[in-house]
Each structure stands twice: as C-alpha cells, then as structure tokens.
Design an enzyme around this catalytic site. Structure first.
Site, PDB file in Angstrom:
ATOM      1  N   HIS B 124      28.100  49.371  28.003  1.00 17.38           N
ATOM      2  CA  HIS B 124      27.812  49.000  29.397  1.00 17.38           C
ATOM      3  C   HIS B 124      26.663  48.007  29.440  1.00 17.38           C
ATOM      4  CE1 HIS B 124      30.410  52.218  30.953  1.00 17.38           C
ATOM      5  NE2 HIS B 124      29.873  53.028  30.041  1.00 17.38           N
ATOM      6  N   ASP B 127      24.333  43.652  35.726  1.00 19.10           N
ATOM      7  CA  ASP B 127      24.176  42.318  36.314  1.00 19.10           C
ATOM      8  C   ASP B 127      23.543  42.505  37.683  1.00 19.10           C
ATOM      9  OD1 ASP B 127      24.529  40.038  37.865  1.00 19.10           O
ATOM     10  OD2 ASP B 127      26.676  39.840  37.475  1.00 19.10           O
ATOM     11  N   HIS B 129      22.451  40.866  41.015  1.00 19.00           N
ATOM     12  CA  HIS B 129      22.593  39.647  41.813  1.00 19.00           C
ATOM     13  C   HIS B 129      21.234  39.140  42.293  1.00 19.00           C
ATOM     14  CE1 HIS B 129      27.130  40.339  42.966  1.00 19.00           C
ATOM     15  NE2 HIS B 129      26.904  40.376  41.650  1.00 19.00           N
ATOM     16  N   HIS B 164      25.707  45.520  39.318  1.00 17.85           N
ATOM     17  CA  HIS B 164      26.918  46.165  38.807  1.00 17.85           C
ATOM     18  C   HIS B 164      27.042  45.981  37.315  1.00 17.85           C
ATOM     19  CE1 HIS B 164      29.212  42.344  38.340  1.00 17.85           C
ATOM     20  NE2 HIS B 164      28.515  41.960  39.396  1.00 17.85           N
ATOM     21  N   CYS B 165      27.922  46.748  36.725  1.00 18.17           N
ATOM     22  CA  CYS B 165      28.193  46.633  35.302  1.00 18.17           C
ATOM     23  C   CYS B 165      29.117  45.431  35.087  1.00 18.17           C
ATOM     24  CB  CYS B 165      28.863  47.909  34.800  1.00 18.17           C
ATOM     25  SG  CYS B 165      28.895  48.044  33.006  1.00 18.17           S
ATOM     26  N   HIS B 174      35.142  48.312  35.352  1.00 16.86           N
ATOM     27  CA  HIS B 174      33.887  49.065  35.441  1.00 16.86           C
ATOM     28  C   HIS B 174      33.395  49.134  36.881  1.00 16.86           C
ATOM     29  CE1 HIS B 174      32.433  49.650  31.127  1.00 16.86           C
ATOM     30  NE2 HIS B 174      33.624  49.099  31.002  1.00 16.86           N
ATOM     31  N   MET B 179      30.711  51.607  39.000  1.00 16.76           N
ATOM     32  CA  MET B 179      29.439  51.096  38.487  1.00 16.76           C
ATOM     33  C   MET B 179      28.870  49.961  39.320  1.00 16.76           C
ATOM     34  SD  MET B 179      29.671  51.361  34.379  1.00 16.76           S
ATOM     35  CE  MET B 179      27.922  51.648  34.134  1.00 16.76           C
ATOM     36  N   HIS B 284      31.425  48.691  61.284  1.00 16.25           N
ATOM     37  CA  HIS B 284      31.369  48.782  62.739  1.00 16.25           C
ATOM     38  C   HIS B 284      30.863  50.172  63.095  1.00 16.25           C
ATOM     39  CE1 HIS B 284      32.801  48.234  66.929  1.00 16.25           C
ATOM     40  NE2 HIS B 284      33.097  49.519  66.851  1.00 16.25           N
ATOM     41  N   GLU B 308      29.009  43.308  67.135  1.00 23.14           N
ATOM     42  CA  GLU B 308      29.912  44.458  67.288  1.00 23.14           C
ATOM     43  C   GLU B 308      30.402  44.925  65.919  1.00 23.14           C
ATOM     44  OE1 GLU B 308      33.245  41.322  68.786  1.00 23.14           O
ATOM     45  OE2 GLU B 308      33.780  43.426  69.036  1.00 23.14           O
ATOM     46  N   THR B 309      30.710  43.962  65.065  1.00 22.98           N
ATOM     47  CA  THR B 309      31.202  44.231  63.719  1.00 22.98           C
ATOM     48  C   THR B 309      30.587  43.174  62.825  1.00 22.98           C
ATOM     49  OG1 THR B 309      33.299  45.079  64.572  1.00 22.98           O
ATOM     50  CG2 THR B 309      33.306  44.335  62.296  1.00 22.98           C
ATOM     51  N   HIS B 335      36.031  48.509  59.905  1.00 26.14           N
ATOM     52  CA  HIS B 335      36.911  48.298  61.045  1.00 26.14           C
ATOM     53  C   HIS B 335      38.255  47.657  60.672  1.00 26.14           C
ATOM     54  CE1 HIS B 335      38.112  47.979  65.228  1.00 26.14           C
ATOM     55  NE2 HIS B 335      37.046  48.671  65.565  1.00 26.14           N
TER      56      HIS B 335
END
Lengths: 294, 372
Positions: B124, B127, B129, B164-165, B174, B179, B284, B308-309, B335
């Site tokens: 494993h 990463d 971001h 994440h992996c 993964h 992950m 939402h 709203e969303t 939603h």
C-alpha cells in the site's frame, strides 16, 4: 412520499377489487388431486379475550397530530393463526403453481425453515387465495386488531405519550424516530423458523425482523373534543404491517426498506402470516369424503 | 509556549531574519524552510478519531507553524456494508471507511507514519491531494506487509482534500475497497464567509461517501470471498461496468442513521465535510441549505451562498457551513435520490430545539377536500 401514497389510491382500489382479495369465502376445489395439496400449516388457537388497542392510523386534534386513542377491544370469537410465518418453501410452491409472483430476487431465501420475505400485500393476498384453494380451508390475512391481539405481550404500543401541545411538530418526529430506532434490530437478515421464539400465546417469531401484512387500511382521523371521531379518511392503497413497531406500507411494496420515508425507520422485511377461518359446513363435509371423491 | 517565530526573533538573527520570516508567514507556500529549521519546530502528535467525528483542533491557529504527527495503519479486513450483512473484502486506513480526517493549518508540516502490518496481503501507499510532488507522496510511501514509512509534506494550500491509496496498477480497486480519507488544511486565521467575516463552527460532521462494486452469484446474491486476492478479478469486472452496487456514507448502508444518526441543536453552526475519492456526488440537506459552501473545498475561494445542492467532484472533498434553524429529523442525502434511497447514500441528523412558525407552519392539517 405522501404524494405517492395519494396517487396510488385509485390504482390500489382497482387492483384489489380485481383480485377479489378480501376474505375469500368458500372456494370451489375442482379437479385438483388431493395429493398435490399443501400440508395444512400449523396453527395456534387464539382464545377470545379483550385488550387495549392503540388504534392504527394517524390522529389529529386541533390540527395537531396526537397519539391514537387507546380502545378497549373485545375479541369475541377466537381464531386460528399460523404458528409460523409462511415459509420460503411454501411460498415457492405457490410460485411454482403460477398463482404467486416470485419474490424480489434480493430477498429470496430458501427452504421450509426460512420465512418468505420480499412479498407485497398483493403477494400476500394471492398466497392466501392459493392456500385456500389448495387446502380447502379459508385462509386470509389478519386485521390489525387480530394481529395485535395475537402478538400479545410483543405488541408494542406506539403512543409517544408526549407532554406537549403540538405547537412544535418536530417533537413528535424526533420522538418517533427515537422510539423506532430503539426497537429496531441492527441485523435484518431473515432468520430460521423459531429464531425469535414464541410469545405467551405460542405464536412463533411474531414481532421479530419480518413484519407481517394485515388487511387494515391506513386512516387519518380528526378527533373532536374527547376521543370521538369527527371525521376520518381511509387510504386502502396503504396497509398496516405488524411488527416491532407498526408500519404503513403501500400495497405493492415488497422491500420495506425502500418503501419507507426519507427520515423514518422502515420494516426490515415484509412477510406473511395468515388466519384460518373456521371450516364452513361444506368444507367439513368434504373432509368426511374419501380423498378420491373430493 | 514559545512559538517558532518568537524563538527565532529572540536570537541574534537580526532585522534581515525578521523580515524574511515575516515574508514567509505571509506566503508560506513559497518560502523554503531549511531542514534544520523544520527540526526546531514544535511538534504535535495527534490521535486520529474515526468518522463521522474528527480529532480536537483549533479553528484559528494560536502560535506558528508546527509539525503535526499522524499515524495510519493499513487494515485489510472483511466489512459488512449493508443491513443484509453483505460482506466486502475491504482495505482501510485505521479500520474505518472513510479513513480518519486529519486537520492542520496552512504552513504546518504533516508527518505521517504509514504502517502496513505483516498480516496484510497487499502493498500500500498514500497519495495526498493536499501535497506537492511524488504523486502526492505515493512514490515515496510504498510499504509491503511488514514495513512502515514516514512521509513529511508541507500543507501549503488551504481546503479539504482527499487522500487515498494509489499502488501502481491497482489504484481504483484500493480506492473503491475503502482506502480513502480527508485532510483539512485550515487557514491560520480560520474560515471566512467571503466578506472577511469569521465563520466558526460548533460541530464538524465528516461524511465520506463510497461507491462499492460487489459481485453477485448466479442467484443474484452478493458474494463474499475468503481473501482479497480471490475477490480481485470479479470485483474488477463489476467496477468496469461503472454501476455501483452500493453508494454509502461512512462505509455502510445506515452507518449514519438510527442509533448512529448525527445530532445537533437549533442554532448550531455545523461544518459538513463531504469526501468522495472516486465518483461525483451531489449532497443535499433535506429541509435545510448550505449557507456557505466550498464546493471544491478550497478555502482561498469565497464560499458560494445559499445553495440547495452542491456538487462534489469525484476525487475531491467539499465543505458546507450551515446554521440549523428548525428542529426535526433531517435527511442528508446524495440527491441522486436513487443512490440515496436504494443504494444507501442517506444520513439522518436529529436536531432539537424550538419550532419557528414564521419560517414554516401547517396552516391547515390534512383532511377531506372542501369545496373551493
């Protein structure tokens, strides 16, 4: 949700009428070999008696939702109810006979010791009609009153008993959510027959994790002062289901989980337990005849 | 406690040093700090908390940048992902889906120890971001079962970010096996509404949304597998169809409903961080709004108002700030309502408090239709 329910009313009424679903009377058994008849399901005799029933449906007073009245209820005639829920195998026999629709794929369980789940009110009434034809006895779904009476000590009073005037509608929503959450089992996987034991009336698995259809329609009632009914409206597109908490389901719903509202607790599974009507004279006569003649 | 800046100013570094440091504080992303200086920074060890909760943290940083230590241990384990007991061979950081949220401030250093116990089957990595270079740290963090690695990166950009992996050749597997997690890098002076007004939240709800792809047997029943390796090929086949079998919040259908429903009070200011490492989603709040929403999750951009969303791009995390105005049982959903109701992407928030009749009232309760 409410919109959907309203819209389904007309369709429901039509379909139910067409299916002739209610309380089948004496059914002709013509040309069926007795060897093909299903074994008579085991029943429990529920003795007459009386109990306090929290009426089903929604009740309003002064435009606010309130707990339903508690009604002293007499069950005049005893009745026989299936000891166990209809099994997956029995339901499969009805499907094999072409009288019932196959249950929802994801809900299929197999065997005599597993309850049939993933069945709608339509499925339940179709099964009752089939069993009636097969056994010569009259089988039907119980009413909410019969179900609650048979459930005995497992029948849960769903009153919220809030001490408030109703001006804050959220209090009931939150209390209902808490109450239903507290009663629901985290594991809805259907269990083998007898897993939930019997109640004091020897009815097995009642109020376990399979809710049971009743014939009782959803009603909304406005109460006048006191407990008198001022006016009330039935919606038979929605039926009462009996279980750990009382549920209301559209007649075509087979998976209670997706039939629920966005913010409520839905039944884990939907299944069937039937009431057996006392034999009619004709049926009693038939039983006296040699099998070949019948 | 002496901050790093105070400590350095107190030395004989003089005016030039002070000016340099002031510039650094203003643009922490651009300044390169010598390794020796990083060593001298205060260190803070944080114990991560399983979602939907987050570890204790300051919203406005007191003191200067520091090195914040976290540890993630990879756990490969079967997890139940719905009410029917469907069991998925999951891969997780610290045993939760999503992985825990890390919270630091801009200019802080994240120092992560990634442990891959020898009981695991797979190599494993991680990463981030939020990190810059080396595939987000992925190229520097490959650990086989029985190994651990320590990565440090500087939190140079504010916002909510997915981690994440990302092992070569098997990244999506993964990720959709569990992950992924979230790191939130807060501005040192906290969140602002876009007009410079401070936004302080009373609660933070951390929602991780996952799409799962569980193979079925010939009868339509979900399959379970003895090992990760055995589950790989059939799972990949379902993944390639791009239609998830489950779309869930916090790892399981119903993980945030019933007894696990989230709780708040009328007047509570809540920051809902929503993370989706793989697939687009559209949160939402039924009966509520997003007062201030960072759809992309990046706090240098002014938040959108009154949504709203909101849209969370697959591979990102967003944040919505909301003050609850009415009591009740709220549903917080994806939603795409099919995914919410049928596949699992629903959470409930129980909000206590006084009803506001001015905002809404039932003028006439349902009853028979009268002549109009």
């Amino acid at each position: 949700m409410k919109l959907k329910v309203q819209a389904s009313m007309a369709i429901a009424a039509t379909m139910l009428a067409a299916a002739g679903a209610f309380a089948p009377q004496v059914v002709e058994i013509a040309g069926k070999a007795p060897a093909q008849m299903a074994a008579e399901p085991e029943t429990v005799a529920i003795a007459p008696g009386s109990f306090d029933l929290r009426l089903p449906g929604e009740f309003l007073k002064n435009d606010y939702p309130v707990d339903a009245p508690l009604q002293a209820t007499k069950v005049q005639r005893g009745f026989a109810i299936m000891k166990y829920q209809v099994s997956a195998a029995d339901y499969a026999r009805c499907v094999a006979d072409g009288a019932c629709e196959a249950p929802e794929a994801s809900a299929i369980t197999a065997g005599d010791d597993m309850p049939a789940t993933g069945v709608s009110y339509r499925d339940a009434t179709a099964y009752a009609a089939w069993l009636t034809e097969r056994t010569g006895a009259v089988w039907r779904l119980p009413t909410d009153t019969e179900w609650a009476f048979a459930a005995g000590e497992r029948y849960a009073d769903d009153a919220l008993l809030l001490d408030s005037n109703g001006s804050n509608p959220a209090e009931r929503w939150l209390a209902r959510y808490r109450s239903e959450t507290g009663k629901s089992e985290p594991d809805p996987e259907p269990k083998t027959r007898g897993h939930f034991g019997t109640n004091a009336k020897s009815v097995a698995d009642i109020a376990g994790n399979v809710w049971e259809w009743t014939t009782t329609c959803y009603t909304r009632t406005r109460l006048a002062d006191g407990a008198a009914k001022a006016e009330s409206l039935d919606n038979c597109g929605v039926r009462v289901v009996g279980g750990k908490h009382r549920g209301y389901m559209s007649y075509f719903i087979r998976d209670g989980k997706s039939g629920g509202c966005a913010a409520g607790m839905a039944p884990d599974n939907l299944g069937i337990r039937l009431v057996r009507e006392p034999d009619s004279l004709l049926a009693r006569f038939r039983k006296l005849l040699p099998a070949k003649v019948a | 406690m002496l901050t790093r800046r105070e400590a350095l100013l107190g030395t004989a570094a003089g005016t030039a040093g002070a000016v340099l440091l002031a510039a650094m504080a203003a643009t922490p992303a651009l300044a390169q700090v010598p390794a020796a200086d990083i060593k001298s920074l205060p260190r803070q060890k944080v114990n991560l908390v399983a979602p939907p909760f987050v570890h204790e943290h300051e919203q406005v940083a007191t003191g200067g940048p520091k090195v914040v230590e976290f540890q993630l241990t990879v756990k490969e384990q079967p997890v139940v992902i719905d009410r029917e007991g469907t069991t998925m061979r999951a891969m997780t950081y610290n045993g939760s889906i999503p992985a825990p949220m890390m919270i630091v401030h801009e200019g802080d250093y994240v120092e992560l120890t990634l442990v891959n116990p020898e009981t695991n089957e797979m190599p494993h990595n991680i990463d981030f971001h939020a990190a810059t270079g080396a595939l987000g740290g992925g190229a520097l963090t490959h650990v086989n079962p029985g190994e651990q690695v320590v990565l440090r990166f500087k939190a140079t950009r504010t916002g909510t970010f997915v981690y994440h992996c990302a092992p070569e050749g098997m990244i999506p597997w993964h990720v959709v096996s569990g992950m992924s997690g979230t790191i939130m890098v807060l501005p040192r002076d906290g969140l602002k509404d876009g007009n410079g007004k401070q936004l302080t939240y009373d609660k933070l709800f951390y929602i991780g949304e996952n799409d799962f792809y569980v193979p079925r047997d010939e009868n339509g029943k979900y399959k379970s597998y003895e090992t990760l390796g055995e589950s790989y090929e059939e799972t990949l086949n379902v993944m390639r169809g791009l239609i998830p079998t489950h779309v869930v919040f916090n790892g399981k259908v119903g993980a945030l409903t019933g007894d696990n429903a989230l709780k708040a009070k009328v007047g509570d200011k809540v920051l809902i961080v929503h993370s989706q490492a793989n697939r687009d989603t559209r949160p939402h709040l039924i009966g509520g709004h997003g007062d201030h929403v960072w759809e992309q999750g990046k706090f240098s951009n002014a938040p959108a108002k009154d949504l709203e969303t909101w849209f969370i791009r697959g591979g990102s995390a967003g944040a919505a700030f909301y003050t609850f105005l009415q009591p009740g049982v709220y549903a917080y959903v994806n939603h795409n309502l099919i995914e919410a109701a049928e596949l699992g992407a629903t959470a409930h928030i129980m909000v206590e408090g006084e009803w506001n009749d001015d905002l809404m009232a039932q003028v006439s309760a349902p009853g028979p239709i009268r002549a109009i």
